[in-house]
Design a protein around this motif. Structure first.
Motif, short mmCIF file in Angstrom:
data_model
loop_
_atom_site.label_atom_id
_atom_site.label_comp_id
_atom_site.label_asym_id
_atom_site.label_seq_id
_atom_site.Cartn_x
_atom_site.Cartn_y
_atom_site.Cartn_z
N VAL A 86 48.02 31.84 36.50
CA VAL A 86 46.88 32.75 36.51
C VAL A 86 46.57 33.17 35.08
N GLY A 87 45.29 33.28 34.76
CA GLY A 87 44.89 33.79 33.46
C GLY A 87 43.47 34.32 33.51
N HIS A 88 43.09 35.04 32.48
CA HIS A 88 41.71 35.52 32.36
C HIS A 88 40.99 34.55 31.45
N ASN A 89 39.97 33.86 31.98
CA ASN A 89 39.42 32.67 31.34
C ASN A 89 40.54 31.66 31.15
N VAL A 90 41.21 31.36 32.26
CA VAL A 90 42.44 30.56 32.23
C VAL A 90 42.21 29.15 31.71
N ALA A 91 40.98 28.65 31.78
CA ALA A 91 40.71 27.30 31.28
C ALA A 91 41.06 27.18 29.80
N PHE A 92 40.81 28.25 29.04
CA PHE A 92 41.12 28.25 27.60
C PHE A 92 42.62 28.09 27.39
N ARG A 114 43.72 23.74 38.76
CA ARG A 114 44.96 24.04 39.47
C ARG A 114 45.37 25.51 39.30
N CYS A 115 44.60 26.25 38.51
CA CYS A 115 44.95 27.62 38.15
C CYS A 115 43.99 28.61 38.80
N LEU A 116 44.35 29.88 38.75
CA LEU A 116 43.53 30.96 39.28
C LEU A 116 43.02 31.79 38.11
N CYS A 117 41.70 32.03 38.08
CA CYS A 117 41.08 32.73 36.95
C CYS A 117 40.62 34.13 37.39
N THR A 118 41.19 35.16 36.78
CA THR A 118 40.79 36.52 37.14
C THR A 118 39.38 36.84 36.66
N GLN A 119 38.92 36.15 35.62
CA GLN A 119 37.54 36.35 35.17
C GLN A 119 36.56 35.86 36.25
N ALA A 120 36.87 34.73 36.86
CA ALA A 120 36.02 34.22 37.95
C ALA A 120 36.10 35.12 39.18
N LEU A 121 37.29 35.62 39.50
CA LEU A 121 37.43 36.51 40.65
C LEU A 121 36.63 37.80 40.47
N ARG A 155 49.92 41.36 30.57
CA ARG A 155 50.18 42.49 31.46
C ARG A 155 48.88 43.01 32.09
N ALA A 156 47.82 43.06 31.29
CA ALA A 156 46.53 43.51 31.81
C ALA A 156 46.01 42.55 32.87
N THR A 157 46.14 41.25 32.62
CA THR A 157 45.69 40.25 33.60
C THR A 157 46.51 40.34 34.88
N ALA A 158 47.80 40.57 34.75
CA ALA A 158 48.65 40.76 35.93
C ALA A 158 48.19 41.99 36.72
N GLY A 159 47.80 43.04 36.01
CA GLY A 159 47.28 44.22 36.68
C GLY A 159 46.00 43.93 37.44
N LEU A 160 45.13 43.11 36.86
CA LEU A 160 43.91 42.72 37.56
C LEU A 160 44.23 41.93 38.82
N LEU A 161 45.17 40.98 38.71
CA LEU A 161 45.55 40.21 39.89
C LEU A 161 46.10 41.12 40.98
N GLN A 162 46.92 42.09 40.61
CA GLN A 162 47.44 43.04 41.59
C GLN A 162 46.29 43.81 42.25
N TYR A 163 45.29 44.17 41.47
CA TYR A 163 44.12 44.86 42.02
C TYR A 163 43.42 43.97 43.05
N PHE A 164 43.21 42.69 42.72
CA PHE A 164 42.53 41.77 43.64
C PHE A 164 43.37 41.55 44.90
N ALA A 176 45.00 28.01 49.40
CA ALA A 176 45.14 26.56 49.19
C ALA A 176 45.66 26.25 47.79
N LEU A 177 45.16 26.97 46.78
CA LEU A 177 45.67 26.80 45.41
C LEU A 177 47.14 27.18 45.35
N HIS A 178 47.48 28.26 46.02
CA HIS A 178 48.85 28.75 46.05
C HIS A 178 49.78 27.67 46.62
#
Length: 233
Positions: A86-92, A114-121, A155-164, A176-178
């Motif tokens: 998982v990343g924020h703009n994970v493609a980069f 294959r990744c999950l992007c919090t920016q897209a979410l 840590r901030a990105t992990a916090g966003l994922l927890q929020y989602f 399915a990605l998981h």
């Protein structure tokens, strides 16, 4: 069900295709429910200029004797293996890390699709038009400390994922990605538990090489990076 490997990098520039390299990488591991398990960070010596110091704050002196990517590649692969990255703009970040792994001869399944992007979410889960990490954290009420450091942003990105995870449907729509992450063909060595690489304390001068389980305050550096460490909560 596999957990998550949330990550962020600081780099010398914008494209590995033009020779840019990773300067710093951080990973926060979460279980499948979003609970923090471990976090890890290291500065890296890219073997070239460090790029925009005014953005990432990493000077040549800080990373002069830091490890090369080859020194930490096996351990990083172990952290990511079997988890949904998982990343924020994970493609980069995925593009840079895939190039780094490729350069040391490791074929890893680290592509953006294959990744999950919090920016897209954020487009579906947050109200504002801004999708920067800082803006998304503000909208979600997530702390974003030490911005533009790999560990602070992770840590901030992990916090966003927890929020989602808290505010989205159950099971998560990325199930399915998981599931695919659990089957992804990481190198066999990554599935084992390699010895952690030496800890690196930044600050322009080498202050010591420590076991990753150690926690010591770093000296007062130009950017005050935190020591490389593994913390299990």
């Amino acid at each position: 069900m596999p957990g998550y490997a949330v990550l962020d990098t600081e780099t010398t520039g914008f494209s590995p295709a033009t020779g840019d390299r990773v300067l710093e990488v951080a990973v926060v591991l979460l279980d499948s429910a979003g609970r923090v398990e471990t976090e890890w960070e290291t500065l890296l010596n890219p073997g070239r200029g460090v790029g925009p110091v005014h953005i990432h704050g990493i000077t040549p002196a800080i990373i002069e004797r830091a490890p090369r990517f080859a020194d930490i590649a096996g351990y990083l692969a172990h952290l990511l293996s079997g988890r949904l990255v998982v990343g924020h703009n994970v493609a980069f970040d995925a593009r840079f890390l895939h190039a780094e792994f490729d350069a040391v001869g490791m074929d890893v399944p680290l592509q953006a699709n294959r990744c999950l992007c919090t920016q897209a979410l954020a487009r579906d889960h947050l109200p504002g038009p801004q999708r920067t990490l800082a803006a998304c954290c503000e909208q979600a009420g997530v702390d974003h400390l030490d911005a533009h450091s790999a560990l602070g942003d992770t840590r901030a990105t992990a916090g966003l994922l927890q929020y989602f995870l808290r505010h989205g449907p159950v099971p998560a729509p990325w199930r399915a990605l998981h599931d695919a992450a659990a089957r992804a063909p990481w190198p066999v060595a990554a599935r084992s538990t390699p010895a952690p690489p030496p800890a690196w304390l930044g600050g322009g001068e080498l202050e010591g090489m420590l076991d990753l389980a150690s926690v010591m305050p770093a000296p007062a550096p130009a950017r005050a990076p935190e020591p490389v460490r593994t913390l299990t909560r």
